[in-house]
Scaffold this active site. Sequence first.
Site, mmCIF file in Angstrom:
data_model
loop_
_atom_site.group_PDB
_atom_site.id
_atom_site.type_symbol
_atom_site.label_atom_id
_atom_site.label_comp_id
_atom_site.label_asym_id
_atom_site.label_seq_id
_atom_site.Cartn_x
_atom_site.Cartn_y
_atom_site.Cartn_z
ATOM 1 C CG PHE A 90 7.963 -0.586 -0.326
ATOM 2 C CD1 PHE A 90 8.960 -1.731 -0.464
ATOM 3 C CD2 PHE A 90 6.900 -0.580 -1.174
ATOM 4 C CE1 PHE A 90 8.691 -2.621 -1.336
ATOM 5 C CE2 PHE A 90 6.536 -1.562 -1.830
ATOM 6 C CZ PHE A 90 7.401 -2.748 -1.969
ATOM 7 C CE LYS A 116 5.441 10.084 3.602
ATOM 8 N NZ LYS A 116 5.672 8.539 3.811
ATOM 9 C CD GLU A 138 4.348 4.743 5.190
ATOM 10 O OE1 GLU A 138 4.984 5.243 4.377
ATOM 11 O OE2 GLU A 138 2.918 4.838 5.340
ATOM 12 N NE ARG A 139 4.381 0.164 2.799
ATOM 13 C CZ ARG A 139 3.981 0.038 1.588
ATOM 14 N NH1 ARG A 139 4.191 -1.064 1.009
ATOM 15 N NH2 ARG A 139 3.464 0.779 1.240
ATOM 16 C CB SER A 175 0.606 2.685 -5.778
ATOM 17 O OG SER A 175 -0.025 3.496 -4.544
ATOM 18 C CB CYS A 193 8.375 1.088 -10.800
ATOM 19 S SG CYS A 193 9.907 1.765 -11.205
ATOM 20 C CD GLU A 250 2.838 -1.725 -9.734
ATOM 21 O OE1 GLU A 250 2.133 -1.071 -9.051
ATOM 22 O OE2 GLU A 250 3.830 -1.479 -10.185
#
Length: 499
Positions: free
Chosen positions: A149, A173, A176-177, A226, A281, A384
């Site tokens: 995201f 893909k 979805e957020r 993640s 990240c 994290e």
Amino acid sequence: MEDLSHWIDGKRVAGQSGRFADVYNPATGEVQARVPLASKAELDDAVARAAKAQIAWGATNPQKRARVMMAAVGLINRDMDKLAEKLSSEHGKTFVDAKGDVQRGLEVIEYCIGAPQLLKGEYTDSAGPGIDMYSMKQPLGVVAGITPFNFPAMIPLWKMGPALACGNAMILKPSERDPSVPLMLAEIFKEAGLPDGVLQVVNGDKDAVDAILDNDTVQAVGFVGSTPIAHYIYSRGCANGKRVQCFGGAKNHMIIMPDADLDQAADALIGAGYGAAGERCMAISVAVPVGDGTADALRERLVPKIEALKVGPWTAGDDVDYGPVVTAAAKENIERLVQTGIDQGAELAVDGRDFKLQGYENGFFVGPHLFDHVTTDMDIYRQEIFGPVLSMVRAKTYDEAIGMAMDHEYGNGTAIFTRDGDTARDFAHRINIGMVGINVPIPVPLAYHTFGGWKKSGFGDLNQHGPDAFKFYTRTKTVTSRWPSGIKEGAAFNFKAMD
Ligand code: NAD
């Protein structure tokens, strides 16, 4: 409320599964759209269509494919503001930062204009009597990109640019957020001349991801997200015989030596620790000052800067340093980890827990936090947090500081601030981390180098973008040919040197 779609064969296609996920406006906490979550059948159908489209695209000469990239660059620049506004509204990051998100993706598309040069093969004339040998780089077929995201423009562009320039079809893909920008980018690539079916955007969650991993037609998977999911996708994708590269989470340390310019280091920590609400990240989440004197002087500079940070919605423009985090669940996770920091004995030097923004009480805002006297056994050090929380771990010596970064399970990025060339050089050589900054807090390599972490921040071979991406998305075929056929050797039963 808007119902989003998939992008199949060059048009928006409604979801068939009946399953949806809510897409929020993180600044208000309101649901602004629903995104369909694809079933295995929908994913398999998209792959089958992509495989058909790939045949002609893979046979298109690289210069024509490069022209599509060139046209896309122009169109992305044309739509920059529109893309950034949509990105901010779903992700929450500031408008300027959203433009940076698009820009750093765009730079990879610019690099992909060099596809004809990058895809050139190798040729050996007269490798033997009448024998020539050549190697060519061919596309893999249908490949997939699964993206997070936090960079909804940049990372999809990092995936689709090289994959398409190499002649593959791609199943993207996205998260979805915040799925709208990838759909807008697919429209842009169509306008740029990309044939229908070559880029399919399939929205979804674990069902769609598992369908990608189990689909025999999908030859390669590039993932960013993640670490637990990266490891899962790497294991299942490899077990199914695919080429897989997965980039995971991070805990980036910045070491501040006693000889560093502490004003510069403090500014760097503010931008790298709190920019994008820490949802990068490559964010710096651990500051390691060497020596108590350095730590105290750094803290003295940091605290007023952190307390002055302006947190708000992207619509407030330049008045905002960072926005909300992406979901209520992300906010709760950050708050939970902050509590563990307090419970485990760290000193909360700046406490952002009571942060409230008038008019945006339901938004997912998190105030800035600074922990001091953090130790390496604490959860806030090991995990994290992905929020606006900076931990200061005091080291007595340079060796202790570098050892800390080297012992951490993540190895995405790191930085050292010093005026001493020997120390900087030793650090760059010795550290077991993929991307290193010397007086640069967020050392994100440019498009023509490659991006990738080590240890639990990256699984698989080859990095993202740059020359590595062109290796990842192609396979090499080597042809040995003999012309003319007049040379007669008789049957040969043994390997022997060419003469
Ligand atoms: P995430 O792992 O939750 O999601 C990433 C992708 O995986 C999404 O497309 C999601 O739909 C899918 N996914 C989620 N759960 C899944 C499951 N159980 N099975 C299969 N697929 C699943 O990551 P995120 O929260 O979207 O992104 C933030 C994370 O990404 C952070 O850890 C951050 O450090 C990392 N990240 C890493 C890099 C890098 O280059 N190393 C870059 C950006 C972000």
